[in-house]
Design an enzyme around this catalytic site. Sequence first.
Site, PDB file in Angstrom:
ATOM      1  N   GLY A 141      38.955  42.823  51.470  1.00  0.00           N
ATOM      2  CA  GLY A 141      39.582  41.577  51.905  1.00  0.00           C
ATOM      3  C   GLY A 141      41.102  41.654  51.831  1.00  0.00           C
ATOM      4  N   GLY A 189      43.405  40.844  49.607  1.00  0.00           N
ATOM      5  CA  GLY A 189      44.008  41.399  48.386  1.00  0.00           C
ATOM      6  C   GLY A 189      43.904  42.918  48.375  1.00  0.00           C
ATOM      7  CG  ASP A 209      35.208  34.392  51.658  1.00  0.00           C
ATOM      8  OD1 ASP A 209      33.995  34.335  51.406  1.00  0.00           O
ATOM      9  OD2 ASP A 209      36.081  34.427  50.766  1.00  0.00           O
ATOM     10  N   GLY A 213      33.091  30.804  50.279  1.00  0.00           N
ATOM     11  CA  GLY A 213      34.161  30.820  51.273  1.00  0.00           C
ATOM     12  C   GLY A 213      35.516  30.581  50.640  1.00  0.00           C
TER      13      GLY A 213
HETATM   14  O1  F6P Z   1      35.597  36.618  48.746  1.00  0.00           O
HETATM   15  C1  F6P Z   1      34.246  36.665  48.774  1.00  0.00           C
HETATM   16  C2  F6P Z   1      33.617  35.721  47.790  1.00  0.00           C
HETATM   17  O2  F6P Z   1      32.227  35.827  47.938  1.00  0.00           O
HETATM   18  C3  F6P Z   1      34.071  34.270  47.905  1.00  0.00           C
HETATM   19  O3  F6P Z   1      33.422  33.570  48.906  1.00  0.00           O
HETATM   20  C4  F6P Z   1      33.747  33.767  46.532  1.00  0.00           C
HETATM   21  O4  F6P Z   1      34.578  32.706  46.177  1.00  0.00           O
HETATM   22  C5  F6P Z   1      34.060  34.942  45.660  1.00  0.00           C
HETATM   23  O5  F6P Z   1      33.929  36.092  46.463  1.00  0.00           O
HETATM   24  C6  F6P Z   1      33.171  35.059  44.435  1.00  0.00           C
HETATM   25  O6  F6P Z   1      33.636  36.126  43.691  1.00  0.00           O
HETATM   26  P1  F6P Z   1      32.856  36.763  42.468  1.00  0.00           P
HETATM   27  O7  F6P Z   1      31.647  37.452  42.999  1.00  0.00           O
HETATM   28  O8  F6P Z   1      33.830  37.725  41.882  1.00  0.00           O
HETATM   29  O9  F6P Z   1      32.474  35.638  41.565  1.00  0.00           O
END
Ligand code: F6P
Length: 368
Positions: A105, A107, A153, A196
């Site tokens: 993504g 970042g 997302d 998202g």
């Molecule tokens: O960026 C992808 C994503 O799935 C977002 O939709 C969500 O907020 C985040 O990652 C959740 O991250 P993690 O799996 O680190 O809790």
Amino acid sequence: KRNIAVMTSGGDAPGMNANVRAIIRAAIYKGCKAFAVYEGYSGLVKGGPKYIREMSWHDVRGWLAEGGTNIGTARCMEFKERWGRLAACKNMIDAGIDALIVCGGDGSLTGADLFRSEWPSLISELKETKKITAEQYDKYKHLNICGTVGSIDNDMSSTDATIGAYSSLARICQAIDYIDATANSHQRAFVIEVMGRHCGWLALMAGMATSADYIFIPELPSSKKDWQDHMCKIVSKHRERGKRKTIVIVAEGAIGADLTPITCKDVLNVLVDRLHLDTRITTLGHVQRGGTAVAYDRMLATLQGVAAVDAILEGSPEIPSPMISIVENKIVRKPLVEAVKLTKQVAEAISKKDFQKAISLRDTEFNE
Ligand code: F6P
């Protein structure tokens, strides 16, 4: 011939495996050596044969449809520090790698561009401190970077679709179809939270594809009174027309006009207190990220994987760090830095409620 490494970074997304497979096979097909960096930037910082492995054609057999990322991913803090990037630089040179393709993504791709721009100073430091030889310095002076966008997302500017978004959307729709059956039976309301982060694409598209009654997205905040009145009016109208169920979708990043979050509980309270609906909350969570990739993601990831290898081999001085995108159904190269910058500007405009600016920024990227 180049030694090309591929890495997945940030949150996993269905189609990442297909992308890795395409990159490895395209690299081998074009006479290069292909490597996989395991566990994202963290593997690059740690280095060695456990984390940086040469890959064969057969190593990626069966990966086309598989969900997640078989080479692992991580959100890595060390790579945000210069010492981490210095270690990564040394590890790549030790492994003989001169090009890196990152699937992730915004970042993760920002990290990739920073790494590329800093490479000359990192490699000079390694030479001065005698961590690499003069021959190695000459051989690895330039690093080629390319990004492919993997994220459920669909939140990256300069591309119409990110790898994983359509799989996640399909999963959400499937889950809502299941919920529909039980909601209909009991005449219940369901408030469904979808992922998202700061982008409402998944919520909006899922709402459209499942004919949800109401949708909350971060891009459209409204005052408490406005959304409560509006939602109640719409839901009542649907019920009066004979609808036995109510589906409200809340993007996890949904916010009100005062920029505080709108939670599923806030929505449930209104449906219960004002409309007296028997209401339940379902948070879909990481189910949305799992499962096999839909056909579109397999295709997108494959085409973009091949295009990424081509971008490395052809080089593009006018775009030092290209990002492989899909725009109006064509696979194209976009400047990674610009795409990330635009993504951040759009998010910033939305957070300041400057929707006109957000829309015009979004238009700019496609009219270039
Ligand atoms: O960026 C992808 C994503 O799935 C977002 O939709 C969500 O907020 C985040 O990652 C959740 O991250 P993690 O799996 O680190 O809790």
